[in-house]
Design a protein around this motif. Structure first.
Motif, short mmCIF file in Angstrom:
data_model
loop_
_atom_site.label_atom_id
_atom_site.label_comp_id
_atom_site.label_asym_id
_atom_site.label_seq_id
_atom_site.Cartn_x
_atom_site.Cartn_y
_atom_site.Cartn_z
N GLN A 163 39.62 33.62 72.79
CA GLN A 163 38.27 33.90 72.30
C GLN A 163 38.28 34.95 71.19
O GLN A 163 37.42 34.94 70.30
N ALA A 164 39.26 35.84 71.23
CA ALA A 164 39.39 36.86 70.19
C ALA A 164 40.02 36.32 68.92
O ALA A 164 40.03 37.01 67.89
N GLY A 165 40.58 35.09 69.00
CA GLY A 165 41.14 34.46 67.82
C GLY A 165 42.64 34.32 67.81
O GLY A 165 43.22 33.90 66.80
N ALA A 166 43.32 34.64 68.92
CA ALA A 166 44.78 34.53 68.98
C ALA A 166 45.21 33.10 69.29
O ALA A 166 44.45 32.30 69.84
N HIS A 167 46.47 32.79 68.93
CA HIS A 167 47.10 31.53 69.27
C HIS A 167 48.08 31.77 70.41
O HIS A 167 48.83 32.75 70.39
N LEU A 168 48.10 30.89 71.39
CA LEU A 168 49.00 31.03 72.54
C LEU A 168 50.34 30.38 72.27
O LEU A 168 50.42 29.31 71.64
N CYS A 169 51.40 31.00 72.75
CA CYS A 169 52.76 30.46 72.69
C CYS A 169 53.34 30.47 74.09
O CYS A 169 53.11 31.41 74.87
N ASP A 170 54.12 29.46 74.43
CA ASP A 170 54.66 29.34 75.78
C ASP A 170 55.84 30.28 76.02
O ASP A 170 56.11 30.64 77.17
N HIS A 171 56.56 30.64 74.97
CA HIS A 171 57.78 31.42 75.16
C HIS A 171 57.86 32.55 74.13
O HIS A 171 57.32 32.45 73.03
N ALA A 172 58.59 33.59 74.50
CA ALA A 172 58.80 34.72 73.59
C ALA A 172 59.49 34.27 72.31
O ALA A 172 59.17 34.74 71.21
N ALA A 173 60.45 33.35 72.45
CA ALA A 173 61.18 32.88 71.26
C ALA A 173 60.24 32.25 70.25
O ALA A 173 60.42 32.40 69.03
N GLU A 174 59.21 31.55 70.73
CA GLU A 174 58.25 30.92 69.82
C GLU A 174 57.41 31.99 69.12
O GLU A 174 57.14 31.89 67.92
N VAL A 175 57.00 33.02 69.86
CA VAL A 175 56.25 34.11 69.24
C VAL A 175 57.09 34.74 68.13
O VAL A 175 56.60 34.98 67.01
N MET A 176 58.36 34.99 68.42
CA MET A 176 59.23 35.66 67.46
C MET A 176 59.57 34.77 66.28
O MET A 176 59.85 35.25 65.18
N GLN A 177 59.53 33.47 66.49
CA GLN A 177 59.76 32.54 65.38
C GLN A 177 58.56 32.53 64.43
O GLN A 177 58.72 32.45 63.21
N ARG A 178 57.36 32.64 64.97
CA ARG A 178 56.15 32.53 64.15
C ARG A 178 55.72 33.85 63.52
O ARG A 178 55.11 33.86 62.45
N ALA A 179 56.04 34.96 64.17
CA ALA A 179 55.52 36.25 63.74
C ALA A 179 56.57 37.07 63.01
O ALA A 179 57.78 36.90 63.21
N THR A 180 56.10 37.98 62.16
CA THR A 180 57.00 38.94 61.51
C THR A 180 56.80 40.36 62.03
O THR A 180 57.74 41.16 62.04
N LEU A 181 55.59 40.68 62.46
CA LEU A 181 55.31 41.99 63.06
C LEU A 181 55.18 41.80 64.56
O LEU A 181 54.27 41.12 65.03
N LEU A 182 56.10 42.37 65.32
CA LEU A 182 56.17 42.18 66.77
C LEU A 182 55.69 43.43 67.49
O LEU A 182 56.16 44.54 67.23
N ILE A 183 54.75 43.22 68.42
CA ILE A 183 54.16 44.32 69.17
C ILE A 183 54.55 44.19 70.64
O ILE A 183 54.36 43.15 71.25
N LYS A 184 55.09 45.29 71.19
CA LYS A 184 55.45 45.32 72.61
C LYS A 184 55.00 46.66 73.20
O LYS A 184 54.39 47.47 72.52
N VAL A 185 55.39 46.86 74.46
CA VAL A 185 55.20 48.15 75.11
C VAL A 185 56.57 48.79 75.35
O VAL A 185 56.86 49.86 74.83
#
Length: 374
Positions: free
Chosen positions: A53-75
């Motif tokens: 609802q906030a406008g994000a896209h869902l990914c099933d795996h961390a590897a997919e997030v890291m493939q699509r993104a350049t700025l990675l946010i974690k804790v």
């Protein structure tokens, strides 16, 4: 436009997430794409649909997030199998705590990525604005955890910190008067315990004395003062911090042995290696162990136990920096903000945090000299 990725935390009982849906909404409003791993916010009470609802896209795996993104946010710091997916095109923004973690340091250097640590970012006053909210949480939790560790079934002395009518309260000693120590003292005092804070800064001790109006004892920290205090302490809280560097081992095994049998020790500085010779990291699954007759609580991700509060507090602090990195790009943001540049720990195969370099005896490169390579 920057592609921002938010990863699900996988450390033992780590329920925090790097950003709330409200934070995602701000990024999207600035024109950025946000990719988030499914169930990343579930442990903190933020379901996937709120992120969508906030406008994000869902990914099933961390590897997919890291493939699509350049700025990675974690804790928390990336674990070994997460680090394998890091590439030179990535900027990683999270808590790293590299000083006691040589394996992570090597992997981040070899990745070629730009790695910025929350815990060494500074503000205009030289304070640590991204460490502060979790230090507040950890400081308050340390008393809560210590109170449980004192219970007899945990191996503790069987002391109730507040005492009861006709019975003296427990004695709490806090080593370090920074954000963690101040918040630990506040909660311990609120419970009715007798509290002493030790620190080497007279300015800090004066501030604490004024803040608590004399209801908390302040003591200049010397070896003799620490030893005398520990002799009668039911609970010791280690709240020692040297930004970016390994925590000094101020509490020796011999010193700890002088505490009463069944006393409790909560080492909040365990993320940076711990401030006692007997400290070793534990998890929320198995948080305590007994050594030299003292119950040790050394959980390395304490704020994860109160994930919703922690996530909200963390996003409040990190969001302006995340927006700067996304809006301006990593190089420009680092050039413009010295405080953000202080958070740069690894860049393009170079170690740029002096405290980590000293702790691990590695070559150090000043962050300013790496910016043109980012």
């Amino acid at each position: 436009m920057t592609a921002v990725g938010i990863l699900r935390e996988i450390k033992n009982h780590e329920y925090r997430v790097g950003m709330t849906p409200a934070g995602v909404k701000e990024l999207v409003r600035h024109g950025h794409d946000v990719w988030i791993e499914t169930q990343a916010g579930a442990g903190a009470g933020f379901p996937d649909e709120h992120y969508v609802q906030a406008g994000a896209h869902l990914c099933d795996h961390a590897a997919e997030v890291m493939q699509r993104a350049t700025l990675l946010i974690k804790v928390k710091e990336p674990l070994a199998h997460e680090r394998r997916h890091l590439e030179p095109r990535h900027t990683l923004f999270t808590y790293l705590h590299l000083a006691p973690d040589e394996a992570q340091t090597v992997d981040l250097i070899e990745s070629g990525a730009v790695c910025i640590a929350y815990e060494t970012v500074t503000d205009d006053r030289g304070h640590l604005p991204l460490l502060a909210p979790m230090s507040e949480v950890a400081g308050r939790l340390s008393v809560q955890a210590g109170a449980h560790a004192l219970e007899k079934y945990k191996g503790g002395r069987g002391v109730l910190l507040s005492g009861v009518a006709g019975v003296k309260p427990g004695r709490v000693s806090v080593l370090g008067g920074g954000v963690v120590g101040r918040n630990a003292a506040r909660l311990a005092m609120g419970l009715g315990a007798e509290v002493t804070v030790l620190d080497k800064s007279l300015e800090v001790l004066r501030e604490l004395d004024a803040l608590f109006a004399g209801r908390v004892h302040t003591l200049y920290s010397t070896g003799e003062a620490l030893e005398e205090t520990l002799l009668s302490s039911d609970l010791l809280i280690g709240a020692v911090l040297v930004p970016g560097a390994a925590a000094p081992k101020l509490i020796t095994r011999d010193l700890l042995r002088k505490m009463p049998d069944g006393a409790a020790f909560v080492d909040v500085s365990i993320d940076q290696g711990g401030c006692a010779e007997t400290s070793r990291p534990t998890t929320h699954d198995d948080p305590v162990y007994i050594e030299e007759g003292v119950v040790h609580y050394c959980v390395a991700n304490m704020p994860g136990a109160v994930a919703r509060t922690s996530t909200l507090a963390l996003t409040n602090a990190t969001l302006p920096y995340i927006l700067a990195l996304a809006d301006e790009g990593t190089r420009a943001a680092l050039k413009r903000q010295k405080g953000l540049r202080d958070g740069l720990n690894v860049a393009r195969g170079m170690l740029t945090c002096k405290g980590v370099a000293q702790a691990q005896d590695r070559p150090y490169v000043a962050s300013e000299s790496t910016l043109d390579k980012i």
